[in-house]
Design an enzyme around this catalytic site. Structure first.
Site, PDB file in Angstrom:
ATOM      1  CB  CYS A 199      -4.720   2.974  16.787  1.00 11.81           C
ATOM      2  SG  CYS A 199      -6.166   3.851  17.393  1.00 11.81           S
TER       3      CYS A 199
ATOM      4  CB  CYS B 261      -7.895   1.775  14.566  1.00 17.30           C
ATOM      5  SG  CYS B 261      -7.358   0.611  15.819  1.00 17.30           S
TER       6      CYS B 261
ATOM      7  CG  HIS C 112     -14.456  -0.520  -3.516  1.00 20.65           C
ATOM      8  ND1 HIS C 112     -14.255  -1.039  -4.765  1.00 20.65           N
ATOM      9  CD2 HIS C 112     -15.596  -1.090  -3.064  1.00 20.65           C
ATOM     10  CE1 HIS C 112     -15.232  -1.889  -5.064  1.00 20.65           C
ATOM     11  NE2 HIS C 112     -16.063  -1.930  -4.056  1.00 20.65           N
TER      12      HIS C 112
ATOM     13  CB  CYS D 175      -6.998   1.283  20.912  1.00 19.62           C
ATOM     14  SG  CYS D 175      -6.850   0.588  19.260  1.00 19.62           S
TER      15      CYS D 175
ATOM     16  CE1 TYR E 284      -4.210  -1.184  -0.580  1.00 16.95           C
ATOM     17  CE2 TYR E 284      -3.214  -3.091   0.490  1.00 16.95           C
ATOM     18  CZ  TYR E 284      -4.217  -2.531  -0.285  1.00 16.95           C
ATOM     19  OH  TYR E 284      -5.201  -3.329  -0.789  1.00 16.95           O
TER      20      TYR E 284
ATOM     21  CB  CYS F  93     -10.819   1.412  18.289  1.00 14.69           C
ATOM     22  SG  CYS F  93      -9.671   2.726  17.846  1.00 14.69           S
TER      23      CYS F  93
ATOM     24  NE  ARG G  74      -3.344  -0.118  -5.238  1.00 16.64           N
ATOM     25  CZ  ARG G  74      -4.633  -0.412  -5.073  1.00 16.64           C
ATOM     26  NH1 ARG G  74      -4.984  -1.391  -4.270  1.00 16.64           N
ATOM     27  NH2 ARG G  74      -5.561   0.262  -5.707  1.00 16.64           N
TER      28      ARG G  74
HETATM   29  P1  OAD Z   1     -11.167  -3.566 -13.156  1.00 15.71           P
HETATM   30  O1  OAD Z   1      -9.679  -3.649 -13.276  1.00 15.71           O
HETATM   31  O2  OAD Z   1     -11.942  -4.810 -12.807  1.00 15.71           O
HETATM   32  O3  OAD Z   1     -11.751  -3.045 -14.519  1.00 15.71           O
HETATM   33  C1  OAD Z   1     -11.239  -1.898 -15.147  1.00 15.71           C
HETATM   34  C2  OAD Z   1     -12.111  -1.597 -16.329  1.00 15.71           C
HETATM   35  O4  OAD Z   1     -11.658  -0.403 -16.952  1.00 15.71           O
HETATM   36  C3  OAD Z   1     -12.100  -2.687 -17.410  1.00 15.71           C
HETATM   37  O5  OAD Z   1     -13.429  -2.894 -17.831  1.00 15.71           O
HETATM   38  C4  OAD Z   1     -11.243  -2.063 -18.527  1.00 15.71           C
HETATM   39  O6  OAD Z   1     -11.642  -2.545 -19.804  1.00 15.71           O
HETATM   40  C5  OAD Z   1     -11.596  -0.602 -18.348  1.00 15.71           C
HETATM   41  N1  OAD Z   1     -10.577   0.344 -18.848  1.00 15.71           N
HETATM   42  C6  OAD Z   1      -9.224   0.237 -18.800  1.00 15.71           C
HETATM   43  N2  OAD Z   1      -8.641   1.340 -19.284  1.00 15.71           N
HETATM   44  C7  OAD Z   1      -9.647   2.179 -19.645  1.00 15.71           C
HETATM   45  C8  OAD Z   1      -9.706   3.495 -20.190  1.00 15.71           C
HETATM   46  N3  OAD Z   1      -8.580   4.188 -20.494  1.00 15.71           N
HETATM   47  N4  OAD Z   1     -10.920   4.054 -20.427  1.00 15.71           N
HETATM   48  C9  OAD Z   1     -12.072   3.376 -20.148  1.00 15.71           C
HETATM   49  N5  OAD Z   1     -12.079   2.118 -19.620  1.00 15.71           N
HETATM   50  C10 OAD Z   1     -10.894   1.545 -19.374  1.00 15.71           C
HETATM   51  O7  OAD Z   1     -11.474  -2.385 -12.140  1.00 15.71           O
HETATM   52  P2  OAD Z   1     -12.828  -2.023 -11.406  1.00 15.71           P
HETATM   53  O8  OAD Z   1     -14.001  -2.269 -12.269  1.00 15.71           O
HETATM   54  O9  OAD Z   1     -12.644  -0.675 -10.821  1.00 15.71           O
HETATM   55  O10 OAD Z   1     -12.439  -3.910  -5.397  1.00 15.71           O
HETATM   56  O11 OAD Z   1     -12.822  -3.068 -10.255  1.00 15.71           O
HETATM   57  C11 OAD Z   1     -13.864  -3.050  -9.356  1.00 15.71           C
HETATM   58  C12 OAD Z   1     -13.385  -3.567  -8.067  1.00 15.71           C
HETATM   59  O12 OAD Z   1     -12.870  -4.880  -8.251  1.00 15.71           O
HETATM   60  C13 OAD Z   1     -12.223  -2.795  -7.490  1.00 15.71           C
HETATM   61  O13 OAD Z   1     -12.594  -1.633  -6.811  1.00 15.71           O
HETATM   62  C14 OAD Z   1     -11.630  -3.823  -6.571  1.00 15.71           C
HETATM   63  C15 OAD Z   1     -11.778  -5.095  -7.389  1.00 15.71           C
HETATM   64  O14 OAD Z   1     -12.157  -6.170  -6.679  1.00 15.71           O
HETATM   65  C16 OAD Z   1     -11.840  -4.015  -4.203  1.00 15.71           C
HETATM   66  O15 OAD Z   1     -10.634  -3.942  -4.065  1.00 15.71           O
HETATM   67  C17 OAD Z   1     -12.789  -4.196  -3.064  1.00 15.71           C
END
Ligand code: OAD
Length: 270
Positions: free
Chosen positions: A149, A110, A102, A152, A49, A113, A52
């Site tokens: 934290c 934390c 998300h 706690c 992270y 807590c 990221r």
């Molecule tokens: P994904 O990586 O599943 O999908 C990304 C989407 O963006 C795909 O459909 C690609 O085709 C599209 N894409 C890529 N580049 C693009 C661009 N320049 N313009 C338009 N579209 C483009 O990501 P999410 O849908 O955000 O959850 O994923 C949903 C959730 O799945 C995330 O938030 C994460 C994951 O599980 C958690 O971490 C809880």
């Protein structure tokens, strides 16, 4: 109503989930993005992270983030974002019109807590800095090096929703309450694979409220749940290019830094 996912930030240089190919260095992302992983190896999860957060801090909002922020200022609409990268807030998206279901990379909370804080430090603690050389081994830290934290003393964790965790229930309720208020004209589905709930079910709920659906995605196969219907639109391509173009008559012409360089020709356009 707008639903967005990682594809919205792709043009800002941030990889989508699928774009990461499921891996970071030699680790599987799925094995770094769960509470179980955090309990087992909090140092490794914090290093992931930290990476990221750095990537997101180095990225800039693109024209689509700015166009959506301006749309929110001009229209009665809400955005449900699955993105944790902080780019919509940095594009000055009105706070009360976006729900980050998300969470955010830039909130620490934390593990135990209710304590939570905004935090933009890079890295959160100096020991967490990771080598830029992708082949260099990650430093082996003791958990003492991790943020704690102040309330706690337990570990702080990134304020994102991990796999198998529920999204913030207050936000989910607020979104559903807003949807219950009345008719929805249009539902924009931007850069998301529409694969996880609750986001995945919003297109059907919006259709039930009268919405036509417009999808912006580079991949024609990534349709919302239930597929496309007769009066929907699929705009195939980069959201950062298509969205500002499609919204131009309502939000104006926006430059790379989010300035409106030409006022909208038809701000009341429905
Ligand atoms: P994904 O990586 O599943 O999908 C990304 C989407 O963006 C795909 O459909 C690609 O085709 C599209 N894409 C890529 N580049 C693009 C661009 N320049 N313009 C338009 N579209 C483009 O990501 P999410 O849908 O955000 O959850 O994923 C949903 C959730 O799945 C995330 O938030 C994460 C994951 O599980 C958690 O971490 C809880």
């Amino acid at each position: 109503m707008v639903l967005c996912g990682a594809g919205l930030s792709a043009s800002s240089g941030l990889p989508t989930f699928r774009g990461m190919g499921g891996h970071w260095r030699k680790y599987e992302v799925m094995e770094l993005a769960t509470f179980e992983a955090f309990k087992k190896n909090p140092v490794r999860v914090w290093q992931f992270y930290t990476y990221r957060r750095k990537e997101a801090l180095n990225a800039k909002p693109n024209k689509a983030h700015y166009a959506l922020a301006e749309l929110a200022r001009r229209k009665n609409c809400i955005t449900v974002s699955q993105n944790v990268d902080g780019l919509s807030p940095r594009a000055n998206h009105p706070d009360d019109k976006i729900f980050h279901i998300h969470g955010s990379l830039f909130t620490l909370r934390c593990e135990s807590c209710d304590y939570a804080e905004p935090n933009l430090d890079d890295p959160v603690k100096p020991e967490l800095a990771i080598p830029e050389d992708e082949n260099a081994p990650l430093p082996d830290l003791s958990p003492e090096a991790l943020p704690r934290c102040p309330s706690c003393e337990m570990l702080l964790r990134p304020g994102v929703v991990w796999f198998y965790e529920d999204p913030p229930q207050d936000d989910v309720k607020a979104v559903e309450d807003w949807m219950d208020l009345g008719r929805i004209d249009l539902f924009l589905v931007i850069g998301t694979s529409s694969s996880v709930d609750p986001a995945a079910k919003y297109s059907t709920m919006a259709r039930d409220k009268g919405a036509r659906v417009a999808v912006f995605n580079i991949n024609r196969d990534d349709e919302p749940v239930g597929g496309m219907r007769k009066k929907d639109w699929f705009f195939k391509g980069d959201a950062a290019v298509l969205l500002p173009e499609l919204l131009r008559s309502v939000v104006g012409e926006i430059d790379e830094d989010g300035a409106i360089v030409k006022p909208p020709s038809n701000p009341n356009n429905q």
